[in-house]
Design a protein around this motif. Structure first.
Motif, PDB file in Angstrom:
ATOM      1  N   VAL A   1       9.105  -1.246 -11.936  1.00  0.00           N
ATOM      2  CA  VAL A   1       8.664  -2.250 -10.962  1.00  0.00           C
ATOM      3  C   VAL A   1       7.144  -2.194 -10.867  1.00  0.00           C
ATOM      4  N   VAL A   2       6.516  -3.362 -10.736  1.00  0.00           N
ATOM      5  CA  VAL A   2       5.081  -3.409 -10.466  1.00  0.00           C
ATOM      6  C   VAL A   2       4.856  -4.184  -9.168  1.00  0.00           C
ATOM      7  N   THR A   3       3.782  -3.824  -8.466  1.00  0.00           N
ATOM      8  CA  THR A   3       3.420  -4.522  -7.234  1.00  0.00           C
ATOM      9  C   THR A   3       2.034  -5.120  -7.386  1.00  0.00           C
ATOM     10  N   VAL A   4       1.811  -6.211  -6.673  1.00  0.00           N
ATOM     11  CA  VAL A   4       0.528  -6.905  -6.685  1.00  0.00           C
ATOM     12  C   VAL A   4       0.160  -7.218  -5.245  1.00  0.00           C
ATOM     13  N   ALA A   5      -0.969  -6.711  -4.773  1.00  0.00           N
ATOM     14  CA  ALA A   5      -1.361  -6.929  -3.371  1.00  0.00           C
ATOM     15  C   ALA A   5      -2.770  -6.393  -3.150  1.00  0.00           C
ATOM     16  N   ARG A   6      -3.344  -6.762  -2.005  1.00  0.00           N
ATOM     17  CA  ARG A   6      -4.632  -6.218  -1.579  1.00  0.00           C
ATOM     18  C   ARG A   6      -4.596  -5.954  -0.078  1.00  0.00           C
ATOM     19  N   GLY A   7      -5.505  -5.092   0.395  1.00  0.00           N
ATOM     20  CA  GLY A   7      -5.653  -4.836   1.825  1.00  0.00           C
ATOM     21  C   GLY A   7      -4.400  -4.257   2.455  1.00  0.00           C
ATOM     22  N   SER A   8      -4.079  -4.729   3.661  1.00  0.00           N
ATOM     23  CA  SER A   8      -2.885  -4.251   4.349  1.00  0.00           C
ATOM     24  C   SER A   8      -1.631  -4.514   3.534  1.00  0.00           C
ATOM     25  N   SER A   9      -1.614  -5.630   2.800  1.00  0.00           N
ATOM     26  CA  SER A   9      -0.455  -5.932   1.963  1.00  0.00           C
ATOM     27  C   SER A   9      -0.274  -4.880   0.877  1.00  0.00           C
ATOM     28  N   ASP A  10      -1.367  -4.310   0.396  1.00  0.00           N
ATOM     29  CA  ASP A  10      -1.265  -3.269  -0.613  1.00  0.00           C
ATOM     30  C   ASP A  10      -0.698  -1.987  -0.007  1.00  0.00           C
ATOM     31  N   HIS A  11      -0.961  -1.750   1.269  1.00  0.00           N
ATOM     32  CA  HIS A  11      -0.353  -0.596   1.938  1.00  0.00           C
ATOM     33  C   HIS A  11       1.149  -0.811   2.089  1.00  0.00           C
ATOM     34  N   ALA A  12       1.535  -2.056   2.367  1.00  0.00           N
ATOM     35  CA  ALA A  12       2.967  -2.369   2.388  1.00  0.00           C
ATOM     36  C   ALA A  12       3.572  -2.157   1.005  1.00  0.00           C
ATOM     37  N   ALA A  13       2.811  -2.468  -0.044  1.00  0.00           N
ATOM     38  CA  ALA A  13       3.285  -2.255  -1.410  1.00  0.00           C
ATOM     39  C   ALA A  13       3.450  -0.769  -1.709  1.00  0.00           C
TER      40      ALA A  13
END
Length: 336
Positions: free
Chosen positions: A38-50
């Protein structure tokens, strides 16, 4: 910000009810396709959720998870070999061009793409095969609170449906009630230790590392205070050299297999002179903070961030700052 923190329990209840079918469908599709990673893509708070999602996937499904830099697609135009994977992109607005570009590239490369977003008709939603509307409602505060929590809950729910984990699904259903209690946990006893401090460490381990990173960001955003997040296993290496008498440490210990190690690290830092606070009944030389135990190791850490949000908003005002209008920031940041 305070109003939106108080809306978290209802926002989570709305997500679990309103997006139940979409979560179940996407979860079943992950199980059906049986991805190799699995890969995740996000930045900021969303990246912490990732990051929280990373632990949820690895602990429940046994799949390795990697965070992919959005600029790999948006700036460098470098194709990735993602066939046989699942790609989960997380964005509140769903509009940032680099996040959208990476999701589109992943889909072209043969990855199963899933968007977690608070904007169901966003470009990111259109770029992915499945869209989970996190249903947090309008969030006006620059500092994300309910959108972070709903993104993290959606991520865990996605994996619970994928693995048909009935115990986890039951624990998720109880979260709105736990969050109502967590909102009322008062952590302002930390204020005196933080007054006059220029920096602090925030510790976690396992899933709570994601929450430590989120908490450190919120200190910077709302309190104009430097904070660094570390794994309780990593802080004992180089970062420990910064600890001086009175150096503040917040240890986010959850009721899971990592709790004993987080407690031990907080105690060792306290022995070096740090003023340590911890969310555990086993405190040693650290000071206990009130917390809500949820009864499940994957949901327990999330109640801690809800309590933290209440504290950091109040502490910002204690410092004479307006947490709703942090300097130099705006609500939606779009990067290429």
């Amino acid at each position: 910000m305070r109003r939106e923190i108080e809306e978290i329990p209802d926002a989570v209840a709305r997500l679990l009810d309103g997006s139940r079918a979409a979560l179940a469908e996407a979860g079943r599709d992950i199980a059906r396709r049986d991805p190799r990673f699995v890969v995740t893509v996000a930045r900021g708070s969303s990246d912490h959720a990732a990051t929280f999602l990373k632990y949820a996937v690895e602990l429940t499904a046994g799949l390795a998870v990697a965070s992919v830099g959005p600029s790999v697609a948006s700036i460098y135009n470098a194709p990735l070999k993602l066939s046989g994977s699942a790609c989960i992109a997380i964005s509140q607005s769903g509009k940032s061009p680099d996040i959208v570009a990476m999701a589109e590239a992943a889909r072209r490369a043969g990855s199963l793409t899933i968007a977690l977003t608070n904007t169901a008709d966003s470009p990111l939603a259109k770029a992915c095969e499945h869209t989970i509307d996190i249903l947090a409602g309008v969030e006006k505060s620059v500092a994300a609170t309910k959108t972070f929590v709903n993104s993290a809950v959606a991520a865990v729910a996605l994996m619970a449906h994928c693995t048909n984990d009935q115990a986890l699904l039951a624990a998720l259903a109880e979260l709105p009630g736990h969050f109502r209690k967590a909102v009322d946990c008062d952590w302002m006893q930390m204020a005196a230790a933080l007054d006059g401090a220029s920096s602090l460490f925030i510790l976690g381990r396992g899933p709570s590392v994601a929450l430590a990173s989120e908490a450190a960001l919120k200190f910077k955003e709302t309190c104009a205070m430097h904070a660094e997040a570390y794994s309780a296993a990593e802080v004992m290496h180089g970062p420990m050299a910064l600890v001086r008498p009175g150096f503040p440490v917040l240890a986010l210990a959850a009721r899971d297999a990592s709790e004993a190690s987080v407690v031990d690290t907080a105690g060792r830092l306290a022995n070096k002179g740090a003023t340590a606070f911890i969310t555990s009944d086993s405190v040693g030389k650290a000071t206990r903070l009130p917390f809500v135990a949820t009864g499940h190791p994957l949901t327990d850490p999330l109640a801690l961030i809800v309590s933290f949000y209440g504290f950091v908003e109040a502490f910002a005002r204690h410092r004479g700052l307006n947490p709703d209008e942090p300097a130099n920031l705006r609500k939606v940041t779009e990067t290429l």
